[in-house]
Design a protein around this motif. Structure first.
Motif, PDB file in Angstrom:
ATOM      1  N   UNK A 108      29.590  35.643  48.425  1.00  0.00           N
ATOM      2  CA  UNK A 108      29.327  36.415  47.214  1.00  0.00           C
ATOM      3  C   UNK A 108      30.599  36.881  46.524  1.00  0.00           C
ATOM      4  N   UNK A 109      31.613  37.300  47.302  1.00  0.00           N
ATOM      5  CA  UNK A 109      32.810  37.915  46.731  1.00  0.00           C
ATOM      6  C   UNK A 109      34.065  37.248  47.276  1.00  0.00           C
ATOM      7  N   UNK A 110      34.943  36.859  46.376  1.00  0.00           N
ATOM      8  CA  UNK A 110      36.232  36.279  46.739  1.00  0.00           C
ATOM      9  C   UNK A 110      37.320  37.041  45.991  1.00  0.00           C
ATOM     10  N   UNK A 111      38.275  37.605  46.728  1.00  0.00           N
ATOM     11  CA  UNK A 111      39.390  38.320  46.114  1.00  0.00           C
ATOM     12  C   UNK A 111      40.688  37.627  46.513  1.00  0.00           C
ATOM     13  N   UNK A 112      41.394  37.102  45.536  1.00  0.00           N
ATOM     14  CA  UNK A 112      42.690  36.467  45.749  1.00  0.00           C
ATOM     15  C   UNK A 112      43.739  37.557  45.648  1.00  0.00           C
ATOM     16  N   UNK A 113      44.154  38.076  46.802  1.00  0.00           N
ATOM     17  CA  UNK A 113      44.982  39.281  46.849  1.00  0.00           C
ATOM     18  C   UNK A 113      46.327  38.964  47.472  1.00  0.00           C
ATOM     19  N   UNK A 114      47.356  38.931  46.675  1.00  0.00           N
ATOM     20  CA  UNK A 114      48.670  38.625  47.218  1.00  0.00           C
ATOM     21  C   UNK A 114      49.784  39.010  46.281  1.00  0.00           C
ATOM     22  N   UNK A 115      50.968  38.480  46.548  1.00  0.00           N
ATOM     23  CA  UNK A 115      52.139  38.796  45.753  1.00  0.00           C
ATOM     24  C   UNK A 115      52.137  38.078  44.412  1.00  0.00           C
ATOM     25  N   UNK A 116      53.187  38.315  43.649  1.00  0.00           N
ATOM     26  CA  UNK A 116      53.299  37.729  42.321  1.00  0.00           C
ATOM     27  C   UNK A 116      53.770  36.270  42.410  1.00  0.00           C
ATOM     28  N   UNK A 117      53.286  35.458  41.475  1.00  0.00           N
ATOM     29  CA  UNK A 117      53.731  34.079  41.396  1.00  0.00           C
ATOM     30  C   UNK A 117      53.072  33.122  42.365  1.00  0.00           C
ATOM     31  N   UNK A 118      51.985  33.544  43.024  1.00  0.00           N
ATOM     32  CA  UNK A 118      51.349  32.682  44.017  1.00  0.00           C
ATOM     33  C   UNK A 118      50.366  31.677  43.457  1.00  0.00           C
ATOM     34  N   UNK A 119      50.073  31.751  42.165  1.00  0.00           N
ATOM     35  CA  UNK A 119      49.140  30.800  41.562  1.00  0.00           C
ATOM     36  C   UNK A 119      47.702  31.282  41.569  1.00  0.00           C
ATOM     37  N   UNK A 120      47.483  32.583  41.641  1.00  0.00           N
ATOM     38  CA  UNK A 120      46.122  33.114  41.719  1.00  0.00           C
ATOM     39  C   UNK A 120      45.357  32.911  40.408  1.00  0.00           C
ATOM     40  N   UNK A 121      46.016  33.208  39.279  1.00  0.00           N
ATOM     41  CA  UNK A 121      45.328  33.106  37.990  1.00  0.00           C
ATOM     42  C   UNK A 121      44.985  31.656  37.654  1.00  0.00           C
ATOM     43  N   UNK A 122      45.870  30.732  38.006  1.00  0.00           N
ATOM     44  CA  UNK A 122      45.586  29.314  37.772  1.00  0.00           C
ATOM     45  C   UNK A 122      44.376  28.869  38.593  1.00  0.00           C
ATOM     46  N   UNK A 123      44.319  29.332  39.837  1.00  0.00           N
ATOM     47  CA  UNK A 123      43.170  28.994  40.681  1.00  0.00           C
ATOM     48  C   UNK A 123      41.892  29.598  40.107  1.00  0.00           C
ATOM     49  N   UNK A 124      41.997  30.794  39.543  1.00  0.00           N
ATOM     50  CA  UNK A 124      40.834  31.430  38.930  1.00  0.00           C
ATOM     51  C   UNK A 124      40.300  30.563  37.787  1.00  0.00           C
ATOM     52  N   UNK A 125      41.203  30.020  36.966  1.00  0.00           N
ATOM     53  CA  UNK A 125      40.783  29.144  35.867  1.00  0.00           C
ATOM     54  C   UNK A 125      40.101  27.883  36.418  1.00  0.00           C
ATOM     55  N   UNK A 126      40.664  27.326  37.500  1.00  0.00           N
ATOM     56  CA  UNK A 126      40.048  26.138  38.113  1.00  0.00           C
ATOM     57  C   UNK A 126      38.646  26.446  38.614  1.00  0.00           C
ATOM     58  N   UNK A 127      38.475  27.619  39.244  1.00  0.00           N
ATOM     59  CA  UNK A 127      37.163  27.988  39.775  1.00  0.00           C
ATOM     60  C   UNK A 127      36.152  28.195  38.644  1.00  0.00           C
ATOM     61  N   UNK A 128      36.626  28.724  37.514  1.00  0.00           N
ATOM     62  CA  UNK A 128      35.725  28.863  36.362  1.00  0.00           C
ATOM     63  C   UNK A 128      35.202  27.491  35.947  1.00  0.00           C
ATOM     64  N   UNK A 129      36.124  26.522  35.870  1.00  0.00           N
ATOM     65  CA  UNK A 129      35.706  25.177  35.509  1.00  0.00           C
ATOM     66  C   UNK A 129      34.768  24.562  36.535  1.00  0.00           C
ATOM     67  N   UNK A 130      35.047  24.791  37.802  1.00  0.00           N
ATOM     68  CA  UNK A 130      34.208  24.223  38.859  1.00  0.00           C
ATOM     69  C   UNK A 130      32.776  24.757  38.775  1.00  0.00           C
ATOM     70  N   UNK A 131      32.622  26.083  38.655  1.00  0.00           N
ATOM     71  CA  UNK A 131      31.272  26.649  38.614  1.00  0.00           C
ATOM     72  C   UNK A 131      30.576  26.337  37.295  1.00  0.00           C
ATOM     73  N   UNK A 132      31.369  26.156  36.234  1.00  0.00           N
ATOM     74  CA  UNK A 132      30.757  25.748  34.965  1.00  0.00           C
ATOM     75  C   UNK A 132      30.129  24.363  35.093  1.00  0.00           C
ATOM     76  N   UNK A 133      30.781  23.480  35.836  1.00  0.00           N
ATOM     77  CA  UNK A 133      30.257  22.113  36.014  1.00  0.00           C
ATOM     78  C   UNK A 133      29.012  22.081  36.887  1.00  0.00           C
ATOM     79  N   UNK A 134      29.041  22.824  38.013  1.00  0.00           N
ATOM     80  CA  UNK A 134      27.928  22.693  38.965  1.00  0.00           C
ATOM     81  C   UNK A 134      26.741  23.580  38.610  1.00  0.00           C
ATOM     82  N   UNK A 135      26.945  24.604  37.770  1.00  0.00           N
ATOM     83  CA  UNK A 135      25.839  25.522  37.456  1.00  0.00           C
ATOM     84  C   UNK A 135      25.057  25.090  36.232  1.00  0.00           C
ATOM     85  N   UNK A 136      25.677  24.299  35.371  1.00  0.00           N
ATOM     86  CA  UNK A 136      24.968  23.822  34.195  1.00  0.00           C
ATOM     87  C   UNK A 136      24.521  24.942  33.286  1.00  0.00           C
ATOM     88  N   UNK A 137      23.287  24.811  32.768  1.00  0.00           N
ATOM     89  CA  UNK A 137      22.781  25.802  31.822  1.00  0.00           C
ATOM     90  C   UNK A 137      22.520  27.160  32.468  1.00  0.00           C
TER      91      UNK A 137
END
Length: 523
Positions: free
Chosen positions: A29-58
């Protein structure tokens, strides 16, 4: 000209590991990407948005939230690079900050300012909430209210809450208390704070991001920005959440210098007849307090040391202050953990006074023996709440007085000056100069001081949304003592309280030899 053509995100090894976890554990249910600066967390967040957009459909009805507009604009640009590539034909309505995806899913970008995110989504059925920089939210209530809209009518879709967070933000205290300390990283656990749902937090550092062109130089820049504060370096560079010297008080706060054992007792001092009485013990004691029901209510018992002493290996100089004990009233989590920045709304004045009385009693005081001029609370307790007559104004202080406890409002003073005094004393702890020491019994101070941070608009002051209630109580006492307006009046100096600021006392003989009491001015 800059290349604005869409580019597909290439995941690093760390990002692929997290993506694999999300794909393999559907009930998460809950995923928190918690770490230092520059680790690529925000980029991964964008990827996950795209992934769930594809598999969830309408069935996708998602929001992407960030508190600051500049950060949200950066995410907006990243989505422009990804969504057209993943789902050609998708449309973005810039005025509404809303994507209408080609598979009929919906994604909105929300600039969450002043706690109004929930007003923008209230009444909707959200399948996914994506939150960038969760630590910018000082009050978890805002996050919980947003999560209350997570629901869907599609049985094949499991609602998800996915967020990024860095240590040392205004909300780092509750992320640490409710998530980080509840389980090891990468281990799924039942998070009581988020409604007993399966949750996981995952740590990263800049070394997990192979796409940084010069990670060594970036690390040097990060370290330089921390001004030599090792605890801040550990948080921002190494992604550590357990540093107790970070935040507003920086390296001034140190367990090694300032922490006293739980069994520390208030020193006894004699009156001029050589007798040790309850009143002479209380003579150098103060009470600092902060009242609240929406926010916590607390009192801190403090004493000023009049003779140098050793406690274990710690040297306590004459004139030092010790936070001896506390009474802290706040909300309690289902697992018994304290919610340090949320009050107990069922608290009443008589209940609070009763708890304060127990604080007195367990420290050897059988009555309200500490003079009310040295019981300093937030000046709001003396603010008139109604009209009960000239001789009996309606205030919180008069309400406390009904039950036997008299208090004095804190003096008017600059917050920044009070914090600087507190910092100086913390830094001097253990030296030959007066310092500020804190007993292990003062749990709220040790739990919250590391997570108080500077106000962005006024770095000399503390962020007002920080869990600063115990810190305020200490500041009230130090400020009042420093101003010298709360000492005993002249008419009392020849009475029952002979140990006061004034002339040097004559030497007094004890079995251990001759000692001279040189009264300390209030610092």
């Amino acid at each position: 000209m800059a290349d604005t053509s869409p580019r597909t995100i290439q995941l690093s090894a760390w990002q692929r590991k997290v993506a694999g976890l999300v794909q393999s554990v559907d009930e998460l249910n809950t995923l928190v990407l918690a770490g230092g600066r520059g680790g690529g967390k925000s980029i991964l967040l964008i990827w996950l948005i795209g992934y769930f957009a594809l598999i969830s459909g309408e069935s996708l009805n998602a929001v992407l939230i960030r508190r600051d507009l500049a950060g949200l604009s950066k995410l907006e640009d990243l989505l422009f690079q990804q969504i057209p590539t993943l789902m050609p034909g998708s449309k973005y309505f810039k005025a509404k900050r809303q994507w209408k995806l080609s598979n009929d899913g919906t994604l909105r970008l929300i600039h969450m300012d002043a706690g109004d995110a929930f007003n923008k989504i209230q009444g909707e059925d959200l399948s996914h909430i994506f939150w960038d920089e969760l630590g910018q939210e000082a009050d978890p209530q805002v996050v919980l209210r947003a999560r209350s809209s997570m629901r869907t009518t599609d049985p094949t879709v499991v609602p998800k809450f996915i967020a990024t967070a860095n240590p040392l933000g205004p909300g780092s205290w509750w992320i640490r208390d409710y998530l980080v300390t509840k389980a090891m990283p990468n281990r799924i656990f039942t998070c009581e704070f988020f409604g007993a749902q399966p949750a996981v937090w995952i740590k990263s550092t800049l070394r997990d991001n192979p796409y940084l062109s010069n990670p060594d130089q970036y690390e040097k820049e990060l370290r330089a920005s921390c001004f030599g504060d090792e605890s801040k370096i550990a948080a921002e560079v190494l992604g550590e959440w357990g540093q107790v010297t970070a935040g507003f008080f920086g390296s001034c706060l140190s367990i090694e210098r300032s922490m006293l054992p739980r069994d520390f007792q208030i020193p006894w001092y004699p009156d001029k007849t050589g007798s040790f009485t309850e009143k002479t013990k209380a003579h150098w004691c103060w009470i600092g307090g902060d009242w609240g029901t929406a926010s916590p209510a607390c009192v801190v018992l403090m004493c000023q040391i009049q003779e140098p002493m050793m406690v274990g290996e710690r040297h306590i100089a004459r004139g030092s202050w010790v936070c001896v004990d506390e009474e802290y009233v706040c909300s309690i989590q289902p697992d018994g953990s304290k919610e340090w920045n949320r009050g107990d709304r069922s608290l009443t004045a008589p209940q609070f006074v009763e708890r304060v009385k127990k604080l007195y009693m367990r420290n050897g005081f059988t009555d309200w023996v500490i003079p009310h001029r040295r019981v300093i609370m937030d000046s709001a307790v003396t603010a008139q709440l109604g009209f009960g007559g000239h001789s009996d104004p309606v205030t919180l202080s008069t309400e406390f007085k009904k039950y036997g406890w008299q208090v004095t409002g804190s003096p008017k003073s600059s917050r920044a000056v009070g914090w600087q005094l507190m910092k100086s004393l913390l830094w001097q702890a253990g030296s030959d100069e007066p310092g500020l020491f804190i007993s292990e019994r003062c749990e709220s101070l040790w739990a919250t001081l590391p997570y108080c941070i500077s106000d962005d608009r006024n770095p000399e002051d503390m962020e007002k949304a920080a869990p600063d209630h115990s810190a305020d109580a200490v500041r009230y006492v130090l400020t009042a003592a420093n101003q010298g307006q709360h000492s005993y009046r002249q008419s009392q100096r020849s009475g029952a309280h002979p140990l006061m600021w004034g002339k040097e006392e004559k030497p007094r003989r004890y079995s251990g030899g001759v000692r001279t009491f040189k009264p300390m001015p209030i610092r």
